[in-house]
Design a protein around this motif. Sequence first.
Motif, PDB file in Angstrom:
ATOM      1  N   GLU A 189     -36.152  -7.612  66.682  1.00  0.00           N
ATOM      2  CA  GLU A 189     -36.208  -9.005  66.226  1.00  0.00           C
ATOM      3  C   GLU A 189     -37.399  -9.266  65.316  1.00  0.00           C
ATOM      4  O   GLU A 189     -37.809 -10.413  65.135  1.00  0.00           O
ATOM      5  CB  GLU A 189     -36.248  -9.938  67.435  1.00  0.00           C
ATOM      6  N   ARG A 190     -37.954  -8.226  64.738  1.00  0.00           N
ATOM      7  CA  ARG A 190     -39.140  -8.387  63.902  1.00  0.00           C
ATOM      8  C   ARG A 190     -38.813  -9.191  62.644  1.00  0.00           C
ATOM      9  O   ARG A 190     -37.645  -9.319  62.249  1.00  0.00           O
ATOM     10  CB  ARG A 190     -39.704  -7.021  63.525  1.00  0.00           C
ATOM     11  N   ASP A 191     -39.849  -9.693  62.013  1.00  0.00           N
ATOM     12  CA  ASP A 191     -39.701 -10.397  60.743  1.00  0.00           C
ATOM     13  C   ASP A 191     -39.366  -9.351  59.680  1.00  0.00           C
ATOM     14  O   ASP A 191     -40.211  -8.532  59.298  1.00  0.00           O
ATOM     15  CB  ASP A 191     -41.005 -11.119  60.402  1.00  0.00           C
ATOM     16  N   LEU A 192     -38.138  -9.363  59.197  1.00  0.00           N
ATOM     17  CA  LEU A 192     -37.674  -8.327  58.269  1.00  0.00           C
ATOM     18  C   LEU A 192     -38.338  -8.394  56.904  1.00  0.00           C
ATOM     19  O   LEU A 192     -38.228  -7.457  56.121  1.00  0.00           O
ATOM     20  CB  LEU A 192     -36.154  -8.414  58.111  1.00  0.00           C
ATOM     21  N   SER A 193     -39.013  -9.491  56.625  1.00  0.00           N
ATOM     22  CA  SER A 193     -39.690  -9.599  55.331  1.00  0.00           C
ATOM     23  C   SER A 193     -41.053  -8.907  55.347  1.00  0.00           C
ATOM     24  O   SER A 193     -41.736  -8.867  54.324  1.00  0.00           O
ATOM     25  CB  SER A 193     -39.864 -11.063  54.940  1.00  0.00           C
ATOM     26  N   GLN A 194     -41.437  -8.368  56.522  1.00  0.00           N
ATOM     27  CA  GLN A 194     -42.722  -7.687  56.653  1.00  0.00           C
ATOM     28  C   GLN A 194     -42.525  -6.172  56.664  1.00  0.00           C
ATOM     29  O   GLN A 194     -41.467  -5.671  57.031  1.00  0.00           O
ATOM     30  CB  GLN A 194     -43.420  -8.114  57.946  1.00  0.00           C
ATOM     31  N   ARG A 195     -43.567  -5.449  56.303  1.00  0.00           N
ATOM     32  CA  ARG A 195     -43.530  -3.986  56.318  1.00  0.00           C
ATOM     33  C   ARG A 195     -43.307  -3.472  57.736  1.00  0.00           C
ATOM     34  O   ARG A 195     -43.883  -3.987  58.689  1.00  0.00           O
ATOM     35  CB  ARG A 195     -44.841  -3.442  55.766  1.00  0.00           C
ATOM     36  N   TYR A 196     -42.454  -2.457  57.879  1.00  0.00           N
ATOM     37  CA  TYR A 196     -42.202  -1.869  59.188  1.00  0.00           C
ATOM     38  C   TYR A 196     -43.465  -1.163  59.675  1.00  0.00           C
ATOM     39  O   TYR A 196     -44.091  -0.400  58.929  1.00  0.00           O
ATOM     40  CB  TYR A 196     -41.050  -0.871  59.138  1.00  0.00           C
TER      41      TYR A 196
END
Length: 282
Positions: A189-196
């Motif tokens: 559920e991470r913020d997909l706009s951020q770097r993994y």
Amino acid sequence: MSTFHPDPEATGAETPHLDFAGTTPYEDYVQADVLTHLQHLRSDDPGEMVFLVTTQVMELWFTVIVHEWETAAHALREDRIPAAQDALKRSLRELEALNASWKPLAALTPAQFNSYRGALGEGSGFQSAMYRRMEFLLGDKSASMLVPHRGAPRVHAELEKALHEPGLYDETLALLARRGYPVPQSVLERDLSQRYEPSAAVEAVWAEIYATPDQNDELVRLGEVLTDVGELVWRWRNDHLTATRRAMGSKTGTGGSAGVAWLEKRATKNVFPELWTARSHV
């Protein structure tokens, strides 16, 4: 109807169809006339042509690879692992061809590059929108990289869409979760706009999969083709670094980038990090 043949000995049934009412079917499909007239040189140096064409070829390979990775991501979302693997395997051959594109540029001396470097102005490879889409699919997200494209609405919209969509690795980890592996919700559920960012729990999942290959053959093969992708991306970054070092040393890069220093930082990063680190625990 014309009966002209370029080869006077080419007669009979073996003669190809040569007379068309308009452009040839080949031209209609490939658009070769468009492609071969996109080279607008900005200097008198004869070496600029190979630099420009090579860069344009790279852009075409970026486009194909993005297509393959988006195809693979979509297949993973639908649990169609064989289809995803097929697309990823095609991309390996395309990445090899992309990486070979450095060969015409890899031996540039500083003097040769300087002879047309000024023609680039503020242009720099990091401004490539299609390459940015590749990076986004690999999980290297950054909203700031959309800024250079604000003046091109269609390109900006495509990049913004890609910024918020799951990448290849996101879809892979979601598939592992559906298969019952304990991928953390914070990752899913991470913020997909951020770097993994790497996860110890994800590393443990891959270690478990690789430790029992007989039970997880399909997932191991998926992991291996993703690792192949990661290796070729690493080689691309290092070939870029080497070519830049040879051509301009440690000078500031075109477009105001940090040049070699920026590329060195990029070259140290692994794509799909836990696929590499998990191997230490198998």
